[in-house]
Scaffold this motif. Structure first.
Motif, PDB file in Angstrom:
ATOM      1  N   GLU A 238       0.823  -1.203   0.000  1.00 34.35           N
ATOM      2  CA  GLU A 238       0.000   0.000   0.000  1.00 34.35           C
ATOM      3  C   GLU A 238       0.862   1.260   0.000  1.00 34.35           C
ATOM      4  OE1 GLU A 238      -2.569  -0.255   3.333  1.00 34.35           O
ATOM      5  OE2 GLU A 238      -3.443  -2.121   2.650  1.00 34.35           O
ATOM      6  N   ASP A 239       2.078   1.199   0.548  1.00 33.02           N
ATOM      7  CA  ASP A 239       2.947   2.367   0.609  1.00 33.02           C
ATOM      8  C   ASP A 239       3.813   2.521  -0.641  1.00 33.02           C
ATOM      9  OD1 ASP A 239       1.965   2.864   3.097  1.00 33.02           O
ATOM     10  OD2 ASP A 239       3.585   1.788   4.125  1.00 33.02           O
ATOM     11  N   PHE A 240       3.695   1.609  -1.587  1.00 30.34           N
ATOM     12  CA  PHE A 240       4.519   1.646  -2.795  1.00 30.34           C
ATOM     13  C   PHE A 240       4.012   2.729  -3.744  1.00 30.34           C
ATOM     14  CE2 PHE A 240       5.448   0.174  -7.137  1.00 30.34           C
ATOM     15  CZ  PHE A 240       6.836   0.178  -7.059  1.00 30.34           C
ATOM     16  N   ASP A 241       4.945   3.595  -4.189  1.00 25.75           N
ATOM     17  CA  ASP A 241       4.604   4.670  -5.127  1.00 25.75           C
ATOM     18  C   ASP A 241       5.407   4.468  -6.414  1.00 25.75           C
ATOM     19  OD1 ASP A 241       3.678   6.995  -6.274  1.00 25.75           O
ATOM     20  OD2 ASP A 241       5.081   8.288  -5.178  1.00 25.75           O
TER      21      ASP A 241
END
Length: 149
Positions: free
Chosen positions: A2-5
């Protein structure tokens, strides 16, 4: 996950533009440097005998060793001088390219590369004409130039 950009994987826009700027400058300068290197090779390290793999090759200069050495010397001299002069001019012009936008810089670089190609074509024709003036197709010195060494 979920924190992957995904945008973190892409290069920064400023560094990408700086990279293109440097790439364009290298493209403008590499031609004259290759020509200078070829000229120095023909002057200093060309094969002593005619062959079909190394050296400046033109039909009128490949028949005999004397015409071959003459052709290598003329090609080396012309290409070295033209390559050095073009390298100096292109380095000066690359400094002025920095003032242009990226698209204008690319257009100007293409224009400079086309000028380089034209100058190299004229230099090559000059070398070939010089060899034809001094030697016949069998590699013999023309009668008018036998006194020249």
């Amino acid at each position: 996950m979920e924190d992957f950009d995904i945008s973190g994987l892409l290069p920064e826009y400023d560094s990408f533009i700086d990279g293109l700027d440097m790439f364009i400058r290298i493209c403008v300068i590499v031609g004259p440097l290759i020509l200078l290197g070829l000229g120095l090779y023909y002057l200093l390290a060309a094969p002593k005998e005619a062959n079909h793999s190394a050296g400046y090759r033109f039909r009128y200069g490949m028949a005999k060793a004397r015409s071959w050495r003459f052709m290598q010397f003329i090609a080396g001299l012309v290409y070295s001088v033209v390559g050095l002069l073009m390298a100096i001019v292109m380095i000066i012009l690359c400094v002025t390219l920095h003032q242009l936008s990226l698209m204008d810089m690319a257009v100007e670089a293409v224009r400079l590369i086309l000028w380089q190609a034209g100058i190299i074509l004229v230099a090559t024709l000059g070398i070939n004409i010089t060899v034809v003036v001094f030697f016949d197709s069998e590699g013999n010195r023309r009668k008018d130039f036998k006194t020249l060494k």
